[in-house]
Motif scaffolding. Structure first.
Motif, PDB file in Angstrom:
ATOM      1  N   CYS A   1      39.593  33.319   5.739  1.00 26.81           N
ATOM      2  CA  CYS A   1      40.464  33.031   6.888  1.00 26.81           C
ATOM      3  C   CYS A   1      41.910  33.425   6.598  1.00 26.81           C
ATOM      4  O   CYS A   1      42.593  33.983   7.464  1.00 26.81           O
ATOM      5  CB  CYS A   1      40.371  31.561   7.275  1.00 26.81           C
ATOM      6  SG  CYS A   1      38.813  31.117   8.042  1.00 26.81           S
TER       7      CYS A   1
ATOM      8  N   GLU B   1      42.088  37.233   6.685  1.00 27.88           N
ATOM      9  CA  GLU B   1      41.973  37.716   8.066  1.00 27.88           C
ATOM     10  C   GLU B   1      43.227  37.430   8.876  1.00 27.88           C
ATOM     11  O   GLU B   1      43.651  38.258   9.687  1.00 27.88           O
ATOM     12  CB  GLU B   1      40.766  37.088   8.762  1.00 27.88           C
ATOM     13  CG  GLU B   1      39.517  37.899   8.636  1.00 27.88           C
ATOM     14  CD  GLU B   1      39.668  39.319   9.158  1.00 27.88           C
ATOM     15  OE1 GLU B   1      39.774  39.521  10.387  1.00 27.88           O
ATOM     16  OE2 GLU B   1      39.696  40.236   8.340  1.00 27.88           O
ATOM     17  N   THR B   2      43.829  36.284   8.690  1.00 32.02           N
ATOM     18  CA  THR B   2      45.053  35.949   9.418  1.00 32.02           C
ATOM     19  C   THR B   2      46.169  36.920   9.047  1.00 32.02           C
ATOM     20  O   THR B   2      46.883  37.418   9.923  1.00 32.02           O
ATOM     21  CB  THR B   2      45.468  34.493   9.144  1.00 32.02           C
ATOM     22  OG1 THR B   2      44.400  33.633   9.570  1.00 32.02           O
ATOM     23  CG2 THR B   2      46.744  34.123   9.885  1.00 32.02           C
TER      24      THR B   2
ATOM     25  N   MET C   1      44.391  25.645  11.717  1.00 28.53           N
ATOM     26  CA  MET C   1      43.666  25.804  10.451  1.00 28.53           C
ATOM     27  C   MET C   1      44.057  24.721   9.445  1.00 28.53           C
ATOM     28  O   MET C   1      43.196  24.191   8.739  1.00 28.53           O
ATOM     29  CB  MET C   1      43.933  27.188   9.848  1.00 28.53           C
ATOM     30  CG  MET C   1      43.354  28.314  10.646  1.00 28.53           C
ATOM     31  SD  MET C   1      41.573  28.189  10.721  1.00 28.53           S
ATOM     32  CE  MET C   1      41.166  29.770  11.353  1.00 28.53           C
TER      33      MET C   1
ATOM     34  N   SER D   1      35.065  28.474  10.180  1.00 27.17           N
ATOM     35  CA  SER D   1      34.583  29.801  10.586  1.00 27.17           C
ATOM     36  C   SER D   1      34.612  29.952  12.099  1.00 27.17           C
ATOM     37  O   SER D   1      35.016  30.998  12.623  1.00 27.17           O
ATOM     38  CB  SER D   1      33.155  30.035  10.094  1.00 27.17           C
ATOM     39  OG  SER D   1      33.084  29.996   8.709  1.00 27.17           O
TER      40      SER D   1
ATOM     41  N   GLN E   1      38.242  30.270  13.305  1.00 27.74           N
ATOM     42  CA  GLN E   1      38.751  31.607  12.984  1.00 27.74           C
ATOM     43  C   GLN E   1      38.164  32.649  13.928  1.00 27.74           C
ATOM     44  O   GLN E   1      38.870  33.550  14.381  1.00 27.74           O
ATOM     45  CB  GLN E   1      38.431  31.978  11.529  1.00 27.74           C
ATOM     46  CG  GLN E   1      38.953  33.342  11.113  1.00 27.74           C
ATOM     47  CD  GLN E   1      40.459  33.436  11.066  1.00 27.74           C
ATOM     48  OE1 GLN E   1      41.136  32.447  10.791  1.00 27.74           O
ATOM     49  NE2 GLN E   1      40.999  34.608  11.343  1.00 27.74           N
TER      50      GLN E   1
END
Length: 169
Positions: free
Chosen positions: A15, A18-19, A57, A115, A118
């Motif tokens: 995560c 990806e962020t 998050m 998950s 995200q």
């Protein structure tokens, strides 16, 4: 049974990666909310969008970590477990294995939740990278359904993991 905590950390790292990746490819102004048909009905600055993602998050991560710790420190007598072979698992010599399984379960559960969250942000960013901007609500419903199925399977796995293995044959 540490798999759940390892899974949680792997999802957390994915995560974060990806962020950061999404930050580099998104426009300065983004659609941040969509109607039922997937059309944007609110726009925010990139910083505000990602600020909200990070806040969300952090709440999920915090809850996940807290639940894993609470399970490890809660006295076994306080746990009202409805599981197979309850008396066996509540015996003092099985406390470590019981709390390890429950903590691992909490890690996996919050890994699944993280998950799903995200994936929602990924879909929102993906919508902003295409013209016209349209959120793929059908895919989001699939993510929600997948998270639900994964949670049900995880609960089933948890219940099955409390069976006592016979030492004979």
């Amino acid at each position: 049974m540490r798999f759940g905590r390892i899974f949680f950390v792997i999802v957390l790292l994915a995560c974060i990666f990806e962020t950061v990746r999404l930050w580099t490819i998104t426009p300065a102004q983004m659609a941040s909310h969509f109607d039922i048909a997937g059309n944007p009905n609110r726009f925010d600055a990139k910083e505000q969008f990602f600020g909200f993602e990070i806040e969300t998050m952090l709440v999920v991560i915090g809850m996940g970590v807290i639940m894993q710790i609470v399970v490890l420190i809660t006295p076994v007598e306080w746990i009202n477990l409805r599981m197979p072979n309850r008396e066996y698992w509540l015996m003092p010599e099985h406390r470590d294995e019981l709390t390890d399984r429950m903590s691992s379960f909490a890690g996996m559960l919050f890994g699944i939740i993280l998950s799903g969250v995200q994936a929602g942000f990924e879909l929102a960013v993906s919508a902003n990278l295409h013209q016209p901007i349209v959120f793929n609500a059908r895919l989001m419903w699939m993510v929600i359904a997948g998270s639900f199925v994964a949670t049900v399977l995880l609960l089933f796995w948890l219940m099955v993991s409390f069976r006592i293995r016979s030492s004979g044959s």
